[in-house]
Design a protein around this motif. Sequence first.
Motif, PDB file in Angstrom:
ATOM      1  N   THR A 193       0.372  -0.921   0.242  1.00 54.52           N
ATOM      2  CA  THR A 193      -0.059  -0.168  -0.513  1.00 54.52           C
ATOM      3  C   THR A 193       0.521   1.250   0.316  1.00 54.52           C
ATOM      4  N   TYR A 194       0.207   2.274  -0.212  1.00 54.37           N
ATOM      5  CA  TYR A 194       1.140   3.892  -0.486  1.00 54.37           C
ATOM      6  C   TYR A 194       1.231   4.276   0.901  1.00 54.37           C
ATOM      7  N   GLN A 195       0.634   3.685   2.293  1.00 52.83           N
ATOM      8  CA  GLN A 195       1.260   4.303   3.470  1.00 52.83           C
ATOM      9  C   GLN A 195       2.360   3.109   4.020  1.00 52.83           C
ATOM     10  N   ALA A 196       1.902   1.915   3.083  1.00 53.72           N
ATOM     11  CA  ALA A 196       3.509   0.721   3.661  1.00 53.72           C
ATOM     12  C   ALA A 196       4.664   1.406   3.043  1.00 53.72           C
ATOM     13  N   LEU A 197       4.472   2.234   1.958  1.00 52.48           N
ATOM     14  CA  LEU A 197       5.834   2.895   1.356  1.00 52.48           C
ATOM     15  C   LEU A 197       6.356   3.718   1.371  1.00 52.48           C
ATOM     16  N   GLU A 198       5.161   4.540   2.090  1.00 53.38           N
ATOM     17  CA  GLU A 198       5.761   5.723   2.945  1.00 53.38           C
ATOM     18  C   GLU A 198       6.140   5.265   4.189  1.00 53.38           C
ATOM     19  N   ASP A 199       5.307   4.964   5.394  1.00 51.37           N
ATOM     20  CA  ASP A 199       6.481   4.547   6.463  1.00 51.37           C
ATOM     21  C   ASP A 199       7.677   3.552   6.415  1.00 51.37           C
ATOM     22  N   GLN A 251      10.292   6.876   5.146  1.00 51.30           N
ATOM     23  CA  GLN A 251      10.284   6.992   6.008  1.00 51.30           C
ATOM     24  C   GLN A 251      11.468   7.161   7.228  1.00 51.30           C
ATOM     25  N   TRP A 252      11.746   5.872   7.328  1.00 52.49           N
ATOM     26  CA  TRP A 252      12.305   5.350   8.678  1.00 52.49           C
ATOM     27  C   TRP A 252      13.438   4.778   7.416  1.00 52.49           C
ATOM     28  N   ASP A 253      13.896   4.619   6.473  1.00 54.22           N
ATOM     29  CA  ASP A 253      15.197   4.457   5.812  1.00 54.22           C
ATOM     30  C   ASP A 253      15.728   5.301   5.583  1.00 54.22           C
ATOM     31  N   VAL A 254      15.075   6.702   5.379  1.00 53.75           N
ATOM     32  CA  VAL A 254      15.880   8.112   5.306  1.00 53.75           C
ATOM     33  C   VAL A 254      16.532   8.628   6.728  1.00 53.75           C
ATOM     34  N   LYS A 255      15.406   7.843   7.752  1.00 52.98           N
ATOM     35  CA  LYS A 255      15.797   8.920   9.082  1.00 52.98           C
ATOM     36  C   LYS A 255      17.147   8.230   9.747  1.00 52.98           C
ATOM     37  N   THR A 256      17.289   7.170   9.460  1.00 52.89           N
ATOM     38  CA  THR A 256      18.040   6.528   9.920  1.00 52.89           C
ATOM     39  C   THR A 256      19.481   6.209   8.931  1.00 52.89           C
ATOM     40  N   ARG A 268       1.489   7.071  -6.422  1.00 49.74           N
ATOM     41  CA  ARG A 268       0.841   8.052  -5.363  1.00 49.74           C
ATOM     42  C   ARG A 268       1.946   8.407  -4.799  1.00 49.74           C
ATOM     43  N   PHE A 269       3.142   7.443  -4.774  1.00 48.48           N
ATOM     44  CA  PHE A 269       4.454   7.129  -3.866  1.00 48.48           C
ATOM     45  C   PHE A 269       5.092   8.445  -4.602  1.00 48.48           C
ATOM     46  N   LEU A 270       4.942   8.249  -5.416  1.00 48.70           N
ATOM     47  CA  LEU A 270       6.108   9.452  -6.134  1.00 48.70           C
ATOM     48  C   LEU A 270       5.595  10.888  -6.437  1.00 48.70           C
ATOM     49  N   THR A 271       4.567  11.037  -6.119  1.00 49.93           N
ATOM     50  CA  THR A 271       4.050  12.476  -6.295  1.00 49.93           C
ATOM     51  C   THR A 271       4.652  13.420  -4.895  1.00 49.93           C
ATOM     52  N   LYS A 272       5.702  12.369  -4.417  1.00 51.34           N
ATOM     53  CA  LYS A 272       6.479  13.566  -3.661  1.00 51.34           C
ATOM     54  C   LYS A 272       7.458  14.160  -3.996  1.00 51.34           C
ATOM     55  N   ASN A 273       7.601  13.604  -5.838  1.00 52.90           N
ATOM     56  CA  ASN A 273       8.726  13.980  -6.592  1.00 52.90           C
ATOM     57  C   ASN A 273       8.464  14.305  -8.471  1.00 52.90           C
ATOM     58  N   GLU A 311      21.047   1.316  10.606  1.00 55.63           N
ATOM     59  CA  GLU A 311      20.287   1.755   9.449  1.00 55.63           C
ATOM     60  C   GLU A 311      19.219   0.575   8.341  1.00 55.63           C
ATOM     61  N   LEU A 312      18.143   1.907   8.091  1.00 56.35           N
ATOM     62  CA  LEU A 312      16.952   0.730   7.916  1.00 56.35           C
ATOM     63  C   LEU A 312      16.758   0.265   6.689  1.00 56.35           C
ATOM     64  N   ASP A 313      17.225  -0.746   6.321  1.00 59.01           N
ATOM     65  CA  ASP A 313      16.698  -0.779   4.697  1.00 59.01           C
ATOM     66  C   ASP A 313      15.158  -0.891   4.458  1.00 59.01           C
ATOM     67  N   TRP A 314      14.485   0.688   3.718  1.00 59.53           N
ATOM     68  CA  TRP A 314      12.935   0.216   3.796  1.00 59.53           C
ATOM     69  C   TRP A 314      12.559  -0.782   2.476  1.00 59.53           C
ATOM     70  N   ILE A 315      13.531  -1.261   1.898  1.00 53.62           N
ATOM     71  CA  ILE A 315      12.459  -2.673   1.189  1.00 53.62           C
ATOM     72  C   ILE A 315      13.154  -3.986   2.012  1.00 53.62           C
ATOM     73  N   SER A 316      14.468  -4.095   2.924  1.00 55.27           N
ATOM     74  CA  SER A 316      13.760  -5.054   4.103  1.00 55.27           C
ATOM     75  C   SER A 316      13.048  -4.836   4.776  1.00 55.27           C
ATOM     76  N   LEU A 317      12.233  -3.868   5.391  1.00 57.67           N
ATOM     77  CA  LEU A 317      10.970  -4.261   6.312  1.00 57.67           C
ATOM     78  C   LEU A 317       9.723  -4.203   5.371  1.00 57.67           C
ATOM     79  N   LEU A 318       9.615  -3.922   4.269  1.00 53.60           N
ATOM     80  CA  LEU A 318       8.629  -4.725   3.467  1.00 53.60           C
ATOM     81  C   LEU A 318       8.916  -5.282   2.978  1.00 53.60           C
ATOM     82  N   ALA A 319       9.769  -6.506   2.994  1.00 50.78           N
ATOM     83  CA  ALA A 319      10.118  -7.653   2.225  1.00 50.78           C
ATOM     84  C   ALA A 319       9.799  -8.552   4.314  1.00 50.78           C
ATOM     85  N   TYR A 320      10.230  -8.075   5.281  1.00 53.55           N
ATOM     86  CA  TYR A 320       9.817  -8.905   6.615  1.00 53.55           C
ATOM     87  C   TYR A 320       8.418  -8.930   6.950  1.00 53.55           C
ATOM     88  N   LEU A 321       7.764  -7.702   6.948  1.00 60.62           N
ATOM     89  CA  LEU A 321       6.026  -7.395   6.810  1.00 60.62           C
ATOM     90  C   LEU A 321       5.980  -9.148   5.985  1.00 60.62           C
TER      91      LEU A 321
END
Length: 352
Positions: free
Chosen positions: A63-69, A72-77, A322-327, A83-93
Amino acid sequence: MKILFDKKKVIAVSACVLLIIVGLLHENLEHMVHTVNTPAQDQPSEQESEQKDYIKWVDFNVTYQALEDAYQWDVKTHGQDVELDWISLLAYLACRNGGDFSGYRSADMNTIAEVLINKENTLEEMTRDKKYYNYYQEAYSAVLGGMVGEYEIQTESESGELVWETKYGLKAFSPIAKGFEYYDYDDFGKPRAYGYSRPHLGHDMMGQIGTPIIAIESGYVEALGWNQYGGWRIGIRSFDKKRYYYYAHLRQNFPYHQSLKEGSKVQAGDVIGYMGHTGYSSKENVNNIKTIHLHWGLQLIFDESQKEGNNEIWVDCYNLTRFLTKNRSETYKNTETKDYYRVFQMVDHAKN
Protein backbone atom coordinates in the motif's frame (compact mmCIF):
# COMPACT_ATOMS: atom_id res chain seq x y z
CA MET A 1 18.78 -75.50 -19.11
CA LYS A 2 21.55 -73.75 -17.20
CA ILE A 3 22.17 -70.07 -17.83
CA LEU A 4 25.66 -68.79 -17.08
CA PHE A 5 26.22 -65.18 -15.99
CA ASP A 6 29.43 -63.21 -16.25
CA LYS A 7 29.80 -61.87 -12.69
CA LYS A 8 31.81 -58.80 -13.82
CA LYS A 9 29.14 -57.85 -16.34
CA VAL A 10 26.37 -58.32 -13.79
CA ILE A 11 28.19 -56.06 -11.31
CA ALA A 12 28.79 -53.41 -13.98
CA VAL A 13 25.15 -53.39 -15.09
CA SER A 14 23.95 -53.25 -11.48
CA ALA A 15 26.21 -50.30 -10.79
CA CYS A 16 24.88 -48.39 -13.80
CA VAL A 17 21.27 -49.03 -12.75
CA LEU A 18 22.06 -47.83 -9.23
CA LEU A 19 23.66 -44.63 -10.53
CA ILE A 20 20.60 -43.90 -12.70
CA ILE A 21 18.25 -44.41 -9.74
CA VAL A 22 20.35 -42.16 -7.48
CA GLY A 23 20.46 -39.49 -10.18
CA LEU A 24 16.69 -39.53 -10.60
CA LEU A 25 16.13 -39.35 -6.86
CA HIS A 26 18.53 -36.40 -6.56
CA GLU A 27 16.82 -34.52 -9.40
CA ASN A 28 13.39 -35.14 -7.87
CA LEU A 29 14.60 -33.99 -4.44
CA GLU A 30 15.97 -30.74 -5.88
CA HIS A 31 12.63 -30.10 -7.58
CA MET A 32 10.74 -30.72 -4.34
CA VAL A 33 13.02 -28.41 -2.36
CA HIS A 34 12.54 -25.65 -4.95
CA THR A 35 8.78 -26.13 -4.86
CA VAL A 36 8.60 -26.00 -1.05
CA ASN A 37 10.64 -22.80 -0.91
CA THR A 38 8.70 -21.03 -3.66
CA PRO A 39 5.35 -19.22 -3.16
CA ALA A 40 2.43 -20.97 -4.87
CA GLN A 41 2.14 -18.45 -7.69
CA ASP A 42 5.85 -18.93 -8.45
CA GLN A 43 5.86 -22.73 -8.70
CA PRO A 44 7.06 -23.88 -12.14
CA SER A 45 4.91 -26.01 -14.38
CA GLU A 46 6.12 -29.38 -15.62
CA GLN A 47 7.32 -27.74 -18.82
CA GLU A 48 9.32 -25.17 -16.82
CA SER A 49 10.97 -27.65 -14.46
CA GLU A 50 14.01 -27.88 -16.72
CA GLN A 51 14.45 -24.09 -16.83
CA LYS A 52 16.74 -21.93 -14.74
CA ASP A 53 15.67 -21.08 -11.22
CA TYR A 54 14.38 -17.50 -11.16
CA ILE A 55 11.25 -15.69 -10.00
CA LYS A 56 8.38 -16.21 -12.42
CA TRP A 57 5.61 -14.17 -10.83
CA VAL A 58 5.22 -11.16 -8.51
CA ASP A 59 2.08 -9.67 -6.98
CA PHE A 60 3.07 -6.23 -5.73
CA ASN A 61 0.31 -5.28 -3.29
CA VAL A 62 2.23 -2.93 -1.00
CA THR A 63 0.00 0.00 0.00
CA TYR A 64 0.91 3.66 -0.31
CA GLN A 65 1.12 4.03 3.47
CA ALA A 66 3.44 1.06 3.83
CA LEU A 67 5.71 2.48 1.13
CA GLU A 68 5.71 5.88 2.82
CA ASP A 69 6.39 4.51 6.31
CA ALA A 70 9.23 2.24 5.16
CA TYR A 71 10.78 5.08 3.17
CA GLN A 72 10.66 7.50 6.11
CA TRP A 73 12.42 4.98 8.37
CA ASP A 74 15.08 4.42 5.71
CA VAL A 75 15.82 8.13 5.33
CA LYS A 76 15.58 8.84 9.06
CA THR A 77 18.17 6.19 9.96
CA HIS A 78 20.56 6.81 7.06
CA GLY A 79 24.04 7.41 8.43
CA GLN A 80 23.00 6.30 11.94
CA ASP A 81 24.37 3.42 13.99
CA VAL A 82 21.53 1.18 12.81
CA GLU A 83 20.45 1.87 9.24
CA LEU A 84 17.08 0.51 8.15
CA ASP A 85 16.53 -0.50 4.54
CA TRP A 86 13.01 0.20 3.34
CA ILE A 87 12.88 -2.82 1.03
CA SER A 88 13.98 -5.19 3.80
CA LEU A 89 11.31 -3.79 6.12
CA LEU A 90 8.62 -4.35 3.50
CA ALA A 91 9.92 -7.86 2.72
CA TYR A 92 9.78 -8.78 6.41
CA LEU A 93 6.20 -7.57 6.73
CA ALA A 94 5.29 -9.49 3.55
CA CYS A 95 6.54 -12.68 5.23
CA ARG A 96 4.15 -12.07 8.08
CA ASN A 97 1.11 -11.14 6.00
CA GLY A 98 1.66 -13.41 3.01
CA GLY A 99 2.19 -10.43 0.73
CA ASP A 100 -1.25 -9.02 1.57
CA PHE A 101 -0.96 -5.43 2.84
CA SER A 102 -4.71 -4.71 2.86
CA GLY A 103 -4.74 -4.77 6.68
CA TYR A 104 -1.52 -2.80 7.08
CA ARG A 105 -1.18 -0.29 9.93
CA SER A 106 1.69 2.15 10.49
CA ALA A 107 2.07 0.71 13.98
CA ASP A 108 3.22 -2.57 12.39
CA MET A 109 6.17 -0.85 10.73
CA ASN A 110 6.96 1.33 13.72
CA THR A 111 7.15 -1.63 16.08
CA ILE A 112 9.61 -3.49 13.86
CA ALA A 113 11.73 -0.39 13.29
CA GLU A 114 11.97 0.42 17.00
CA VAL A 115 12.99 -3.13 17.87
CA LEU A 116 15.81 -2.92 15.34
CA ILE A 117 16.94 0.61 16.26
CA ASN A 118 17.01 -0.28 19.97
CA LYS A 119 19.09 -3.36 19.10
CA GLU A 120 16.59 -5.66 20.78
CA ASN A 121 16.89 -7.93 17.76
CA THR A 122 18.40 -8.06 14.27
CA LEU A 123 16.68 -8.48 10.94
CA GLU A 124 18.89 -11.49 10.25
CA GLU A 125 17.63 -13.21 13.39
CA MET A 126 14.01 -12.15 12.81
CA THR A 127 14.01 -13.60 9.30
CA ARG A 128 15.94 -16.78 10.06
CA ASP A 129 12.82 -18.93 10.05
CA LYS A 130 10.88 -16.91 7.50
CA LYS A 131 10.67 -19.28 4.55
CA TYR A 132 9.76 -16.67 1.95
CA TYR A 133 11.85 -13.72 3.10
CA ASN A 134 14.46 -14.14 0.35
CA TYR A 135 11.70 -14.34 -2.24
CA TYR A 136 10.06 -11.09 -1.11
CA GLN A 137 13.43 -9.38 -0.71
CA GLU A 138 14.36 -10.20 -4.31
CA ALA A 139 10.89 -9.45 -5.69
CA TYR A 140 10.52 -6.09 -3.94
CA SER A 141 14.12 -5.15 -4.80
CA ALA A 142 13.21 -5.71 -8.44
CA VAL A 143 10.32 -3.25 -8.10
CA LEU A 144 11.93 -0.60 -5.87
CA GLY A 145 15.67 -1.14 -6.20
CA GLY A 146 16.50 1.99 -8.18
CA MET A 147 14.31 4.48 -6.36
CA VAL A 148 16.13 5.38 -3.13
CA GLY A 149 19.80 6.18 -2.68
CA GLU A 150 22.46 8.86 -2.93
CA TYR A 151 22.42 11.37 -5.78
CA GLU A 152 23.54 14.88 -6.69
CA ILE A 153 21.05 17.52 -7.74
CA GLN A 154 20.96 21.22 -8.41
CA THR A 155 19.11 23.45 -5.97
CA GLU A 156 18.51 27.19 -5.93
CA SER A 157 20.50 29.19 -3.37
CA GLU A 158 19.17 32.24 -1.54
CA SER A 159 20.89 34.43 -4.14
CA GLY A 160 19.07 32.61 -6.93
CA GLU A 161 22.11 30.70 -8.18
CA LEU A 162 22.04 27.01 -9.03
CA VAL A 163 24.30 24.98 -6.73
CA TRP A 164 24.98 21.25 -6.56
CA GLU A 165 24.05 19.27 -3.44
CA THR A 166 24.63 15.63 -2.52
CA LYS A 167 21.50 14.09 -1.07
CA TYR A 168 20.11 10.76 0.10
CA GLY A 169 16.48 9.86 -0.44
CA LEU A 170 13.93 9.41 -3.19
CA LYS A 171 15.66 9.76 -6.55
CA ALA A 172 12.78 8.45 -8.66
CA PHE A 173 10.15 10.84 -10.01
CA SER A 174 6.47 11.03 -10.80
CA PRO A 175 5.89 10.46 -14.53
CA ILE A 176 3.96 13.76 -14.74
CA ALA A 177 5.91 17.05 -14.57
CA LYS A 178 5.37 19.43 -11.66
CA GLY A 179 2.53 21.92 -12.11
CA PHE A 180 0.56 19.83 -14.64
CA GLU A 181 -2.78 18.47 -13.48
CA TYR A 182 -3.96 14.91 -13.94
CA TYR A 183 -6.36 12.43 -12.38
CA ASP A 184 -6.13 8.67 -12.01
CA TYR A 185 -7.54 5.61 -10.27
CA ASP A 186 -6.47 1.99 -9.86
CA ASP A 187 -7.24 0.45 -13.25
CA PHE A 188 -4.71 -2.38 -13.26
CA GLY A 189 -6.21 -5.60 -14.60
CA LYS A 190 -9.31 -3.96 -16.11
CA PRO A 191 -10.40 -5.52 -19.43
CA ARG A 192 -9.16 -4.22 -22.78
CA ALA A 193 -10.68 -5.38 -26.06
CA TYR A 194 -8.80 -3.77 -28.95
CA GLY A 195 -7.11 -6.47 -31.03
CA TYR A 196 -7.89 -9.19 -28.50
CA SER A 197 -9.32 -9.52 -25.01
CA ARG A 198 -6.69 -8.90 -22.33
CA PRO A 199 -6.17 -7.27 -18.90
CA HIS A 200 -4.80 -3.74 -18.60
CA LEU A 201 -1.19 -4.16 -17.49
CA GLY A 202 -0.35 -0.61 -16.54
CA HIS A 203 -1.58 2.60 -14.98
CA ASP A 204 -3.43 5.41 -16.78
CA MET A 205 -2.99 9.07 -15.83
CA MET A 206 -5.47 11.40 -17.57
CA GLY A 207 -4.44 14.96 -18.41
CA GLN A 208 -3.94 17.48 -21.19
CA ILE A 209 -2.32 17.24 -24.62
CA GLY A 210 1.37 18.05 -24.44
CA THR A 211 1.85 17.52 -20.70
CA PRO A 212 5.58 16.75 -20.22
CA ILE A 213 6.24 13.10 -19.40
CA ILE A 214 9.12 12.42 -17.01
CA ALA A 215 11.56 9.51 -16.73
CA ILE A 216 10.71 7.79 -13.45
CA GLU A 217 14.11 6.16 -13.08
CA SER A 218 17.48 6.56 -14.76
CA GLY A 219 18.33 4.09 -17.53
CA TYR A 220 18.70 3.53 -21.26
CA VAL A 221 16.12 4.03 -23.99
CA GLU A 222 15.46 0.52 -25.25
CA ALA A 223 12.43 1.18 -27.46
CA LEU A 224 11.29 4.29 -29.31
CA GLY A 225 8.66 4.31 -32.02
CA TRP A 226 5.18 3.21 -33.02
CA ASN A 227 3.29 0.31 -31.51
CA GLN A 228 -0.15 -0.73 -32.74
CA TYR A 229 -1.54 -0.83 -29.20
CA GLY A 230 0.49 1.82 -27.39
CA GLY A 231 0.80 4.32 -30.25
CA TRP A 232 3.95 6.41 -29.94
CA ARG A 233 5.75 4.86 -27.00
CA ILE A 234 9.06 4.82 -25.13
CA GLY A 235 10.64 1.90 -23.30
CA ILE A 236 13.38 2.63 -20.75
CA ARG A 237 15.43 -0.13 -19.10
CA SER A 238 16.91 0.48 -15.65
CA PHE A 239 20.69 0.26 -15.32
CA ASP A 240 20.45 -3.03 -13.39
CA LYS A 241 18.16 -4.37 -16.16
CA LYS A 242 15.55 -5.50 -13.60
CA ARG A 243 12.91 -2.93 -14.61
CA TYR A 244 11.42 -1.90 -17.96
CA TYR A 245 9.38 1.32 -17.91
CA TYR A 246 6.78 1.64 -20.66
CA TYR A 247 5.29 5.05 -21.54
CA ALA A 248 2.53 4.95 -24.18
CA HIS A 249 -0.09 6.93 -26.18
CA LEU A 250 2.26 9.90 -26.59
CA ARG A 251 1.41 13.04 -28.54
CA GLN A 252 0.59 12.96 -32.24
CA ASN A 253 3.28 14.64 -34.42
CA PHE A 254 5.45 15.54 -31.38
CA PRO A 255 5.65 12.46 -29.15
CA TYR A 256 9.22 12.57 -27.83
CA HIS A 257 11.82 14.96 -26.56
CA GLN A 258 13.89 15.68 -29.67
CA SER A 259 17.14 14.66 -27.97
CA LEU A 260 16.04 11.04 -27.54
CA LYS A 261 16.98 8.06 -29.66
CA GLU A 262 17.32 4.34 -29.00
CA GLY A 263 20.32 3.81 -26.74
CA SER A 264 20.11 7.28 -25.17
CA LYS A 265 20.99 7.48 -21.48
CA VAL A 266 18.40 9.34 -19.40
CA GLN A 267 18.47 10.57 -15.83
CA ALA A 268 15.47 10.23 -13.54
CA GLY A 269 13.50 13.48 -13.81
CA ASP A 270 14.37 14.16 -17.47
CA VAL A 271 11.61 15.12 -19.89
CA ILE A 272 11.22 12.23 -22.33
CA GLY A 273 7.94 12.89 -24.14
CA TYR A 274 4.48 14.45 -24.18
CA MET A 275 1.00 13.22 -23.30
CA GLY A 276 -1.39 12.37 -26.12
CA HIS A 277 -3.88 9.73 -27.22
CA THR A 278 -2.24 7.86 -30.09
CA GLY A 279 -2.61 4.13 -30.64
CA TYR A 280 -5.07 1.36 -31.45
CA SER A 281 -4.05 1.53 -35.09
CA SER A 282 -1.69 -0.35 -37.39
CA LYS A 283 -1.13 2.98 -39.16
CA GLU A 284 1.38 5.33 -37.51
CA ASN A 285 0.58 8.69 -35.90
CA VAL A 286 -3.16 8.05 -35.48
CA ASN A 287 -5.30 9.23 -32.54
CA ASN A 288 -7.64 6.30 -31.96
CA ILE A 289 -7.66 6.52 -28.15
CA LYS A 290 -10.66 8.51 -26.91
CA THR A 291 -9.19 9.78 -23.65
CA ILE A 292 -6.01 11.87 -23.46
CA HIS A 293 -3.72 10.10 -21.02
CA LEU A 294 -0.37 8.57 -20.25
CA HIS A 295 -0.25 4.82 -19.89
CA TRP A 296 2.80 3.78 -17.92
CA GLY A 297 3.71 0.25 -17.03
CA LEU A 298 6.41 -1.43 -14.97
CA GLN A 299 7.72 -4.80 -16.12
CA LEU A 300 10.02 -6.90 -13.94
CA ILE A 301 12.73 -8.97 -15.60
CA PHE A 302 14.58 -11.67 -13.66
CA ASP A 303 15.69 -13.48 -16.82
CA GLU A 304 15.86 -12.21 -20.40
CA SER A 305 13.39 -14.90 -21.47
CA GLN A 306 10.75 -12.84 -19.60
CA LYS A 307 11.27 -9.68 -21.66
CA GLU A 308 8.75 -10.62 -24.35
CA GLY A 309 6.17 -13.37 -24.62
CA ASN A 310 3.88 -15.25 -22.27
CA ASN A 311 6.19 -15.02 -19.26
CA GLU A 312 6.11 -11.23 -18.83
CA ILE A 313 5.63 -9.84 -15.31
CA TRP A 314 3.81 -6.50 -15.01
CA VAL A 315 2.91 -5.06 -11.61
CA ASP A 316 0.17 -2.76 -10.33
CA CYS A 317 1.65 0.78 -10.26
CA TYR A 318 -1.21 2.67 -8.60
CA ASN A 319 0.21 2.92 -5.06
CA LEU A 320 3.68 3.44 -6.45
CA THR A 321 2.35 6.37 -8.52
CA ARG A 322 0.83 7.91 -5.40
CA PHE A 323 4.13 7.51 -3.57
CA LEU A 324 6.11 9.15 -6.40
CA THR A 325 3.99 12.32 -6.36
CA LYS A 326 6.25 13.57 -3.55
CA ASN A 327 8.96 14.05 -6.21
CA ARG A 328 7.80 15.87 -9.35
CA SER A 329 10.29 17.31 -11.80
CA GLU A 330 10.02 21.06 -12.43
CA THR A 331 10.26 21.99 -16.12
CA TYR A 332 10.38 24.96 -18.49
CA LYS A 333 9.59 25.29 -22.20
CA ASN A 334 12.08 26.35 -24.86
CA THR A 335 9.92 28.49 -27.15
CA GLU A 336 12.21 27.93 -30.12
CA THR A 337 12.45 24.12 -30.05
CA LYS A 338 9.03 23.63 -28.37
CA ASP A 339 10.65 21.05 -26.08
CA TYR A 340 10.42 21.11 -22.29
CA TYR A 341 13.52 20.75 -20.11
CA ARG A 342 14.05 20.06 -16.43
CA VAL A 343 15.01 23.05 -14.27
CA PHE A 344 17.28 21.22 -11.84
CA GLN A 345 19.83 18.79 -13.28
CA MET A 346 20.62 15.56 -11.43
CA VAL A 347 23.36 12.94 -11.36
CA ASP A 348 22.26 9.45 -10.34
CA HIS A 349 25.04 7.37 -8.82
CA ALA A 350 23.41 4.09 -9.83
CA LYS A 351 25.81 1.79 -11.68
CA ASN A 352 25.46 1.99 -15.45
